[in-house]
Design a protein around this motif. Sequence first.
Motif, PDB file in Angstrom:
ATOM      1  N   ILE A 639       0.869  -1.178   0.000  1.00  0.00           N
ATOM      2  CA  ILE A 639       0.000   0.000   0.000  1.00  0.00           C
ATOM      3  C   ILE A 639       0.907   1.230   0.000  1.00  0.00           C
ATOM      4  O   ILE A 639       1.692   1.437   0.920  1.00  0.00           O
ATOM      5  CB  ILE A 639      -0.928   0.015   1.237  1.00  0.00           C
ATOM      6  CG1 ILE A 639      -1.855  -1.211   1.247  1.00  0.00           C
ATOM      7  CG2 ILE A 639      -1.737   1.301   1.276  1.00  0.00           C
ATOM      8  CD1 ILE A 639      -2.908  -1.220   0.171  1.00  0.00           C
ATOM      9  N   ASP A 640       0.763   1.990  -1.084  1.00  0.00           N
ATOM     10  CA  ASP A 640       1.624   3.151  -1.337  1.00  0.00           C
ATOM     11  C   ASP A 640       1.093   4.370  -0.593  1.00  0.00           C
ATOM     12  O   ASP A 640      -0.096   4.445  -0.283  1.00  0.00           O
ATOM     13  CB  ASP A 640       1.609   3.418  -2.849  1.00  0.00           C
ATOM     14  CG  ASP A 640       2.858   4.151  -3.329  1.00  0.00           C
ATOM     15  OD1 ASP A 640       3.649   4.585  -2.474  1.00  0.00           O
ATOM     16  OD2 ASP A 640       3.027   4.272  -4.558  1.00  0.00           O
ATOM     17  N   ASP A 641       1.970   5.313  -0.345  1.00  0.00           N
ATOM     18  CA  ASP A 641       1.577   6.598   0.263  1.00  0.00           C
ATOM     19  C   ASP A 641       0.760   6.379   1.528  1.00  0.00           C
ATOM     20  O   ASP A 641      -0.208   7.102   1.791  1.00  0.00           O
ATOM     21  CB  ASP A 641       0.741   7.450  -0.708  1.00  0.00           C
ATOM     22  CG  ASP A 641       1.459   7.689  -2.026  1.00  0.00           C
ATOM     23  OD1 ASP A 641       2.699   7.552  -2.052  1.00  0.00           O
ATOM     24  OD2 ASP A 641       0.786   8.006  -3.012  1.00  0.00           O
ATOM     25  N   PHE A 642       1.132   5.396   2.257  1.00  0.00           N
ATOM     26  CA  PHE A 642       0.286   5.035   3.388  1.00  0.00           C
ATOM     27  C   PHE A 642       0.225   6.157   4.416  1.00  0.00           C
ATOM     28  O   PHE A 642       1.233   6.782   4.742  1.00  0.00           O
ATOM     29  CB  PHE A 642       0.770   3.733   4.056  1.00  0.00           C
ATOM     30  CG  PHE A 642      -0.209   3.246   5.077  1.00  0.00           C
ATOM     31  CD1 PHE A 642      -1.379   2.610   4.684  1.00  0.00           C
ATOM     32  CD2 PHE A 642       0.009   3.458   6.439  1.00  0.00           C
ATOM     33  CE1 PHE A 642      -2.308   2.196   5.608  1.00  0.00           C
ATOM     34  CE2 PHE A 642      -0.928   3.047   7.374  1.00  0.00           C
ATOM     35  CZ  PHE A 642      -2.086   2.418   6.958  1.00  0.00           C
ATOM     36  N   ILE A 662       5.455   3.904   3.919  1.00  0.00           N
ATOM     37  CA  ILE A 662       5.246   5.131   4.688  1.00  0.00           C
ATOM     38  C   ILE A 662       5.503   6.311   3.766  1.00  0.00           C
ATOM     39  O   ILE A 662       6.594   6.421   3.187  1.00  0.00           O
ATOM     40  CB  ILE A 662       6.203   5.187   5.895  1.00  0.00           C
ATOM     41  CG1 ILE A 662       6.007   3.927   6.745  1.00  0.00           C
ATOM     42  CG2 ILE A 662       5.981   6.452   6.720  1.00  0.00           C
ATOM     43  CD1 ILE A 662       7.081   3.746   7.804  1.00  0.00           C
ATOM     44  N   ASP A 663       4.527   7.148   3.647  1.00  0.00           N
ATOM     45  CA  ASP A 663       4.638   8.264   2.693  1.00  0.00           C
ATOM     46  C   ASP A 663       5.800   9.179   3.049  1.00  0.00           C
ATOM     47  O   ASP A 663       6.113   9.396   4.214  1.00  0.00           O
ATOM     48  CB  ASP A 663       3.332   9.055   2.668  1.00  0.00           C
ATOM     49  CG  ASP A 663       3.348  10.065   1.535  1.00  0.00           C
ATOM     50  OD1 ASP A 663       3.307   9.620   0.364  1.00  0.00           O
ATOM     51  OD2 ASP A 663       3.441  11.280   1.810  1.00  0.00           O
ATOM     52  N   ARG A 664       6.399   9.755   1.995  1.00  0.00           N
ATOM     53  CA  ARG A 664       7.607  10.545   2.230  1.00  0.00           C
ATOM     54  C   ARG A 664       7.340  11.792   3.069  1.00  0.00           C
ATOM     55  O   ARG A 664       8.239  12.313   3.731  1.00  0.00           O
ATOM     56  CB  ARG A 664       8.333  10.888   0.941  1.00  0.00           C
ATOM     57  CG  ARG A 664       7.539  11.610  -0.110  1.00  0.00           C
ATOM     58  CD  ARG A 664       8.425  11.823  -1.336  1.00  0.00           C
ATOM     59  NE  ARG A 664       7.704  12.455  -2.427  1.00  0.00           N
ATOM     60  CZ  ARG A 664       6.929  11.786  -3.269  1.00  0.00           C
ATOM     61  NH1 ARG A 664       6.776  10.481  -3.144  1.00  0.00           N
ATOM     62  NH2 ARG A 664       6.302  12.430  -4.235  1.00  0.00           N
ATOM     63  N   SER A 665       6.102  12.264   3.095  1.00  0.00           N
ATOM     64  CA  SER A 665       5.824  13.436   3.934  1.00  0.00           C
ATOM     65  C   SER A 665       6.055  13.117   5.420  1.00  0.00           C
ATOM     66  O   SER A 665       6.536  13.961   6.173  1.00  0.00           O
ATOM     67  CB  SER A 665       4.387  13.917   3.706  1.00  0.00           C
ATOM     68  OG  SER A 665       3.497  12.865   3.976  1.00  0.00           O
ATOM     69  N   ALA A 696       9.946   2.706   4.105  1.00  0.00           N
ATOM     70  CA  ALA A 696       9.827   4.166   4.131  1.00  0.00           C
ATOM     71  C   ALA A 696      10.317   4.721   2.799  1.00  0.00           C
ATOM     72  O   ALA A 696      11.343   4.278   2.283  1.00  0.00           O
ATOM     73  CB  ALA A 696      10.653   4.732   5.273  1.00  0.00           C
ATOM     74  N   GLU A 697       9.593   5.697   2.252  1.00  0.00           N
ATOM     75  CA  GLU A 697      10.057   6.295   0.988  1.00  0.00           C
ATOM     76  C   GLU A 697      10.510   7.731   1.239  1.00  0.00           C
ATOM     77  O   GLU A 697      10.152   8.341   2.241  1.00  0.00           O
ATOM     78  CB  GLU A 697       8.973   6.234  -0.090  1.00  0.00           C
ATOM     79  CG  GLU A 697       7.744   7.061   0.203  1.00  0.00           C
ATOM     80  CD  GLU A 697       6.712   7.044  -0.930  1.00  0.00           C
ATOM     81  OE1 GLU A 697       6.815   6.206  -1.834  1.00  0.00           O
ATOM     82  OE2 GLU A 697       5.807   7.884  -0.872  1.00  0.00           O
ATOM     83  N   GLY A 698      11.322   8.234   0.340  1.00  0.00           N
ATOM     84  CA  GLY A 698      11.783   9.615   0.450  1.00  0.00           C
ATOM     85  C   GLY A 698      12.815   9.822   1.545  1.00  0.00           C
ATOM     86  O   GLY A 698      12.911  10.911   2.123  1.00  0.00           O
TER      87      GLY A 698
HETATM   88 CA    CA Z   1       4.648   6.892  -2.585  1.00  0.00          CA
END
Ligand code: CA
Length: 745
Positions: A639-642, A662-665, A696-698
């Motif tokens: 699940i993207d941008d979670f 985990i969304d980069r924000s 985790a992304e970003g």
């Molecule tokens: Ca994403």
Amino acid sequence: MSDAPSLDDDDVVQFIDDPSDQAPAASVEPWRILIVDDEADVHEATRLTLRDLTIEGRPLAFLHAYSAREAYAILARDQTLAVVLLDVVMESDDAGLQLVRRIRDELDNPSVRIILRTGQPGYAPEIETIRAYDINDYRSKSDLTRVRLFTSLTVAIRSYWQIRQIEMSRRGLELIVAASTGLNRLRALQQFAEGVVTQVCALLNIAPEGLICASSSGSFTDESSLVIAAAGRYRETIHRPLPELPEAPVRDALQRCLVERRHLFTHGICLYFNVSETRGMAAYLDIAREPCPMDRHLLEVFCANVSVGFENVLLHGQLYDLAYHDQLVRLPNRNRFIQLIEEKCTDPDMTLALLDLDDFAEIALALDHRFGDLVLQAVAVRLGQTFGPQVILARVAGDAFGLLGPRDALNPDRLQQVFADPLTVHGETIRLSATSSLIRLNGNPARGGELLKDASIALKQGKRFGRGKASYFSDALGHAARERMRMLSDLRTAFSAERLSLLFQPQIDLASGRTVGAEALLRWQTDAGQWIPPDQFIPLAEQSGLIVPIGEWVLRTACQRLHRLTELGHAGFRMAINVSHAQFREPGFVPMLERVLADCQVAAAQVELELTESIAMEHIDAITAKLAEIRRLGVAIAIDDFGTGYSSLSVLRQLDVDRLKIDRSFVHELDPSHPESGIAQLIVALGHQCNLIMIAEGVETEAQRRCLLAMGCQEAQGYLFARPMPIGQLEDWMAEGSATSRSTT
Ligand code: CA
Ligand code: C2E
Ligand code: CA
């Protein structure tokens, strides 16, 4: 033509003067003769001399000018003068000669015949002048006896008439040629018929007068026949039905000609043009004498040839009709409306409007199809009644009408009024409402199609927010929408030209620092070399459905790369592929996925689909079933941008997935001194509870990496490790990575 007597003495003139010979019919046009002389006596004498004479069966009519200047003014406005009897010496010694030059050069009138007269016998223009200005005759005034003058005039009139015949014939041919290339049906047919009239008259050497073309369609009954071209004294009958023609003999002749389908040469001439099995044309012309066999033959050949032309013009007309007219409501269609917009848009007073019936589909469905047609016809009539002739109407789509007219005739108030009263259709009373959008055309030339598109954008917005209302369209709305349309069309081209590509961003196991996989990210480089970020073009592709074929291409290409990486020895490498909502919803999605996996010979377990959280928000049952199918294939799901969506935790629990991204924000807002205070911490905890792997992304900084590792997040992706890279670089990266594990502790 009557045989002109040879005139040698005054006796013959007596004979010609005899009114019993060829008494001119009252309706016959006289020859118009202009007498130019500064001496009033000469006018009077000439008039008396020529009084009551007829030439070629037509009387003479005189116009008078007393100076060259006056004559010039008359010639400038009267194109039908046959002969000018011109004094040479008037205002100046050569005023007459000057006038001749101006007639030919300035007025560009080559046909009027000129007879020069002079009182001074010795004064003669150069022979060159006579030739250059096409002067018919040169006489001294004393020389002009009745006989001489008559001879001179007869010759001049005959030559005038010949010149006119040639001109007419040319004009007739031009009309015929122009008609076959003309577009507008009625005009083309009329033009063509006029050309035929002119041409026939030229053939018969008669004035283009008293001629009618009647067309008949379907059956050869009176009702279907209309006058489509009329000349001379029949001019008034244009567009009238044949039975309404005032002159019984003409009417009867045309009717007989159409019914019997042949030429008639009895009362006048009636020519028949056989256009098709069911269609014929008849041309009637007044002619005193019966044509000689030679003329008849000529006419028959001409008619046979022209019939083909009529057929083409009619055919063309029908094609035009089909291409530009709505057959159901008898209004211009979308194509024609676009042309009309382009014709009118330079008028700053013009407003364009679209009117779309609300819930028409339901009405048509609830009642029947035929009734729906009747409703549309009734709407067309109602629009016509409401807006009157000032406003152009068109049917631009199933239940959408286009309107174009001046501002005070076409405005929201009026549009709102259209359905104030119910419609009666087939005895039923129905209430309709419509949503309308208006655009003020600002007087600048524009593409009709674009303006219509703007109006439909406004209409769509209107439908969403204010059904049953009429509202103006704002420019900004149109600009943005047009920009998007342009980009979408470019994207389509880029996709078919294989100008889309993939970059790959490594995904790292935080504990070991090893690269465990990569995410495939789509890139679009325009022909101009500009990179368009996916955030801009992917939403467009999603809205238009283009994402479905693009998404399949991404999946296939990424799997091919995965196959190659496996071949290179990177066993267990995972390829993460983004899948849009719109793709996932497609019924054929799972079979497509299965096919791609088989084609590319990759293990399903090495493929992971990244779906956004919002997918889970609608129709959870359908989603769960589809996810289960995918999982059954062995494909993993992340699940993207979670955390950015609003899915409830309970819903999440029901979804059978492998990984949460985990969304980069949330990664960016991590506070290394208080890692426990961030949302990332919450998500990681949740993931643990659900036995999910966290990525985790970003991740851009070492501090973030350390924080995430401390929280228990297993994997990460971000600029800290690597930027998205082309496949060649990824292969190099993997080759290096397998030698030296990238652990950064
Ligand atoms: Ca994403
Ligand atoms: P996403 O799925 O969230 O992809 C991650 C985005 O974060 C990528 O942007 C990536 O380049 C960027 N990124 C990676 N590391 C860092 C970092 O350390 N810092 C920052 N600030 N950003 C980082 P990109 O490639 O521009 O993609 C944007 C979005 O476009 C993606 O977001 C995804 O939603 C969509 N997308 C990209 N490729 C595809 C595709 O093939 N299919 C579909 N359906 N969507 C795609
Ligand atoms: Ca992604």
